[in-house]
Enzyme design. Structure first.
Site, PDB file in Angstrom:
ATOM      1  N   CYS A  68       0.789  -1.248   0.000  1.00 43.54           N
ATOM      2  CA  CYS A  68       0.000   0.000   0.000  1.00 43.54           C
ATOM      3  C   CYS A  68       0.816   1.291   0.000  1.00 43.54           C
ATOM      4  O   CYS A  68       0.227   2.369  -0.077  1.00 43.54           O
ATOM      5  CB  CYS A  68      -0.985   0.045   1.179  1.00 43.54           C
ATOM      6  SG  CYS A  68      -2.295  -1.185   1.072  1.00 43.54           S
ATOM      7  N   ASP A  69       2.127   1.228   0.117  1.00 42.78           N
ATOM      8  CA  ASP A  69       2.916   2.466   0.099  1.00 42.78           C
ATOM      9  C   ASP A  69       4.279   2.224  -0.544  1.00 42.78           C
ATOM     10  O   ASP A  69       5.315   2.630  -0.015  1.00 42.78           O
ATOM     11  CB  ASP A  69       3.086   3.006   1.517  1.00 42.78           C
ATOM     12  CG  ASP A  69       3.522   4.471   1.535  1.00 42.78           C
ATOM     13  OD1 ASP A  69       3.350   5.161   0.498  1.00 42.78           O
ATOM     14  OD2 ASP A  69       4.036   4.939   2.570  1.00 42.78           O
ATOM     15  N   LEU A  70       4.253   1.578  -1.699  1.00 42.25           N
ATOM     16  CA  LEU A  70       5.496   1.270  -2.398  1.00 42.25           C
ATOM     17  C   LEU A  70       6.022   2.526  -3.081  1.00 42.25           C
ATOM     18  O   LEU A  70       5.345   3.123  -3.918  1.00 42.25           O
ATOM     19  CB  LEU A  70       5.230   0.176  -3.444  1.00 42.25           C
ATOM     20  CG  LEU A  70       6.398  -0.714  -3.840  1.00 42.25           C
ATOM     21  CD1 LEU A  70       6.875  -1.534  -2.648  1.00 42.25           C
ATOM     22  CD2 LEU A  70       5.977  -1.639  -4.977  1.00 42.25           C
ATOM     23  N   THR A 119       1.129   7.130  -0.923  1.00 44.67           N
ATOM     24  CA  THR A 119       1.675   8.448  -1.252  1.00 44.67           C
ATOM     25  C   THR A 119       1.126   8.899  -2.605  1.00 44.67           C
ATOM     26  O   THR A 119       1.181   8.135  -3.573  1.00 44.67           O
ATOM     27  CB  THR A 119       3.208   8.367  -1.301  1.00 44.67           C
ATOM     28  OG1 THR A 119       3.682   7.886  -0.029  1.00 44.67           O
ATOM     29  CG2 THR A 119       3.813   9.733  -1.575  1.00 44.67           C
ATOM     30  N   ASN A 126      10.844   3.988   0.491  1.00 46.37           N
ATOM     31  CA  ASN A 126      10.663   2.779   1.295  1.00 46.37           C
ATOM     32  C   ASN A 126      11.412   1.566   0.745  1.00 46.37           C
ATOM     33  O   ASN A 126      11.176   0.444   1.175  1.00 46.37           O
ATOM     34  CB  ASN A 126       9.172   2.438   1.404  1.00 46.37           C
ATOM     35  CG  ASN A 126       8.405   3.443   2.235  1.00 46.37           C
ATOM     36  OD1 ASN A 126       8.981   4.140   3.070  1.00 46.37           O
ATOM     37  ND2 ASN A 126       7.106   3.545   2.018  1.00 46.37           N
TER      38      ASN A 126
END
Length: 367
Positions: free
Chosen positions: A144-146, A195, A150
């Site tokens: 969900c936030d690749l 993001t 990260n």
């Protein structure tokens, strides 16, 4: 009557913990670097993620996910059987989680220093990322936030061959949920998860269940950024991005992007999520496989493709320098002509460059 019970001996194997420096701060807490010295004198390093009690759910979710993914390829490893609860200098309750220290920093900084990456680096980093993502999806999770921030880089040094390579791993699972569930991170005013620069069309719809293909859109954004050296949707506001996604538009792919990479990114940007395929299937895409023969395609855990670290060969072993503490630690640095590095000897170090452009980094790998 005197008791015959023996007094417990001090645990001589418990390492001595020492704060080295702060690695960064974010919305849900901070990350610090600590050194650990064992009784035999050996020293190793861990990053420690620290979160306030109000963000307990996020760090606890991340710890549980990382615990399930221990030993998986391409995933930052966590340590310990539970979160460590302590009190900070202000008397507030905090929670700590020990994870691997990525001496090479994150992919965001790597791209910022090197701008667009060579085809070799793009392909190998993409392959590593997909293998890690396949492990995440095989366990039923959606990251969900690749995004490059990260994705962490781990330099590896071979003293005999004097070869420095990079391994890429996925980190920050604070927003990770089970596939098919609705994200708790969607809000009324900002109905998206992750993001904005890397979010998918389905991320802008409120009340939509999160599926694994959401990560594949973000993957396409990351690959595109490695190819062109700048963010997808560069110059657009969050509202503009949301509007364009709702209209079925994807980030523009410049003509400079090679044909095979373009086709790979276009597949990640498929409007219909099911047309993006899976992480394991993307490992077999011509962009990554080329003319190589692939055996055992479609195996579990991200089968297909070939995993290898990317790097460069240096003529002279890395020198030591004291970037972390006043008292020099046993650190090694990749030499470079960039101003990001200090010259540590009277004779400049030389780098033998292969076909791909030599990547620069301003992070000190800790052995």
């Amino acid at each position: 009557m005197r008791s015959n019970r023996k007094k417990p001996k001090n645990d001589q194997t418990k390492p001595e913990m020492k704060f080295i420096k702060s690695l960064g701060k974010g919305t849900y807490g901070s990350v610090d670097l600590f050194s650990y010295t064992k009784g035999d004198g050996s020293t190793f390093y861990n990053a420690v993620k620290i979160s306030d009690s109000k963000y307990y759910n996020s760090i606890n979710r991340e710890f549980k996910v990382l615990s399930k993914l221990r030993g998986c390829q391409g995933i930052v490893q966590s340590f310990g059987n539970s979160l460590l609860q302590e009190t900070d200098s202000d008397g507030k309750k905090v929670y700590k989680m020990a994870i691997e220290y990525a001496a090479g920093g994150n992919l965001t900084d790597f791209i910022r220093i090197n701008r667009k990456l060579s085809d070799t680096f793009v392909k190998d980093f993409t392959r590593m990322l997909l293998q890690g993502l396949a492990s995440v999806h095989d366990h039923g999770y959606v990251h969900c936030d690749l995004k490059p921030e990260n994705l962490l880089l781990f330099p590896r040094h071979d003293q005999e061959t004097r070869f420095c390579s990079y391994e890429l791993k996925i980190s920050d699972f604070g927003l990770t949920i089970k596939a098919g569930e609705e994200s708790v991170c969607w809000e009324t005013k900002s109905p998206f998860v992750g993001t904005p620069l890397y979010m998918s069309p389905e991320s802008v719809h409120d009340g939509t269940a999160v599926e694994k293909t959401l990560d594949l859109w973000s993957l396409g954004c990351v690959v595109l950024e490695m190819c062109v050296g700048k963010h997808p949707w560069s110059g657009f506001s969050v509202d503009d991005i949301k509007s364009r996604l709702l209209c079925g538009k994807a980030p523009e792919i410049p003509e400079t992007v090679p044909c095979d990479a373009r086709k790979f990114v276009e597949k990640c940007f498929a409007r219909k999520a099911e047309e993006r395929g899976s992480a394991s299937e993307l490992l077999l895409h011509p962009f990554l496989v080329g003319e190589r023969k692939v055996d055992g395609a479609g195996g579990g855990g991200g089968g297909g493709g070939e995993r290898r670290r990317v790097g460069l060969r240096i003529r002279k072993p890395p020198e030591r320098f004291d970037d972390i503490a006043k008292k020099p630690l046993k650190l090694k640095v990749i030499s470079s002509k960039s101003s990001q590095f200090k010259r540590v000897s009277n004779k400049p170090q030389k780098v033998k460059i292969g076909r791909s452009r030599h990547p620069k980094s301003n992070f000190a790998p800790v052995q």
